[in-house]
Design an enzyme around this catalytic site. Structure first.
Site, PDB file in Angstrom:
ATOM      1  N   ASP A 192       0.825  -1.214   0.000  1.00 14.46           N
ATOM      2  CA  ASP A 192       0.000   0.000   0.000  1.00 14.46           C
ATOM      3  C   ASP A 192       0.857   1.262   0.000  1.00 14.46           C
ATOM      4  OD1 ASP A 192      -2.605  -0.778  -0.250  1.00 14.46           O
ATOM      5  OD2 ASP A 192      -2.976  -0.983   1.888  1.00 14.46           O
ATOM      6  N   ASP A 229       2.533   1.629  -3.731  1.00 13.22           N
ATOM      7  CA  ASP A 229       1.739   1.812  -4.954  1.00 13.22           C
ATOM      8  C   ASP A 229       1.772   3.243  -5.472  1.00 13.22           C
ATOM      9  OD1 ASP A 229       0.208   2.838  -2.910  1.00 13.22           O
ATOM     10  OD2 ASP A 229      -1.534   1.552  -3.270  1.00 13.22           O
ATOM     11  N   ASP A 274      -6.028   5.013  -3.627  1.00 13.08           N
ATOM     12  CA  ASP A 274      -4.893   4.635  -2.787  1.00 13.08           C
ATOM     13  C   ASP A 274      -5.111   5.080  -1.349  1.00 13.08           C
ATOM     14  OD1 ASP A 274      -2.427   3.885  -1.815  1.00 13.08           O
ATOM     15  OD2 ASP A 274      -1.392   5.636  -2.615  1.00 13.08           O
ATOM     16  N   ASP A 293      -5.835   2.626   1.969  1.00 12.26           N
ATOM     17  CA  ASP A 293      -4.927   2.688   3.117  1.00 12.26           C
ATOM     18  C   ASP A 293      -5.718   2.675   4.415  1.00 12.26           C
ATOM     19  OD1 ASP A 293      -2.767   2.765   1.474  1.00 12.26           O
ATOM     20  OD2 ASP A 293      -2.365   4.910   1.714  1.00 12.26           O
TER      21      ASP A 293
END
Length: 210
Positions: free
Chosen positions: A77, A80, A98, A102
């Site tokens: 995570d 990315d 994203d 998270d």
């Protein structure tokens, strides 16, 4: 002492960034997309939360396996976004997804930990788990709100990387009864960071005369 803590945090962050940069360089040469990393990361974090919930069957096995999955998922995570920027595939929607995923992975893990505390009858630790979840969300929100105002919002003691370390350490030490203490430490770092960011925003606005 405060200066020493700040230097220690800066050295830790710089080390993490160097390791992330090296990893991203390798990933950028593959066909793995940033969205694939995002999906794998959140999936592993959710799987980790499910594994941890079954700790009553074998504490060391399930806590340690859950910790390993959570660490790997969190690393993916974290990488990315860096991969998207390095490979020129960054998009506004990708950044939105994203940041959302998270929070999702962390929420699942803290929710699973809260269920363990409830099962064990640890009411104070249960309340602390929900407080830590709220604090971790506010850490992210205060940064997003500050940056929406055109201000710096990444100050403070506990970013996501630090929270991952605290949670993972708590899971590894959980068989010896130390998981509640990790959640208490998570509360301290999260809520201290919220306060630091609020004070930083006030200071920056005052400098602007607002």
């Amino acid at each position: 002492m405060a200066g020493g803590a700040a230097r220690l945090q800066r050295a830790y962050i710089d080390g993490v960034r160097r390791a992330a940069a090296n990893s991203v360089d390798g990933l950028a040469r593959t066909r793995i997309s940033p969205n694939a990393l995002t999906a794998m990361g959140v999936s592993l974090c959710i799987l980790a939360s499910v594994v941890v919930y079954f700790e009553y069957r074998n504490e060391i096995l399930f806590f340690w396996l859950g910790a390993a999955l959570f660490i790997v998922g969190s690393i993916l995570d974290i990488l990315d976004g860096a991969l998207a920027r390095r490979s020129d595939r960054a998009t506004a929607f990708g950044a939105f997804v994203d940041s959302t995923t998270d929070r999702l992975g962390e929420a699942f893990m803290l929710g699973s930990i809260a269920l363990i505390f409830m099962r064990d009858g640890e009411e104070f630790a249960l309340v602390a788990a929900f407080a830590a979840l709220t604090g971790s969300f506010l850490v992210s929100y205060t940064r997003a709100k500050a940056e929406a105002l055109g201000l710096r919002g990444d100050v403070g003691l506990g970013s996501r990387a630090e929270r991952v370390v605290v949670i993972a350490a708590g899971l590894i030490l959980a068989p010896w009864g130390l998981l509640p203490w990790a959640i208490y430490a998570l509360n301290v770092t999260a809520w201290t960071t919220v306060a630091q960011r609020a004070l930083s925003v006030r200071s920056q606005l005052r400098e602007r005369g607002q």
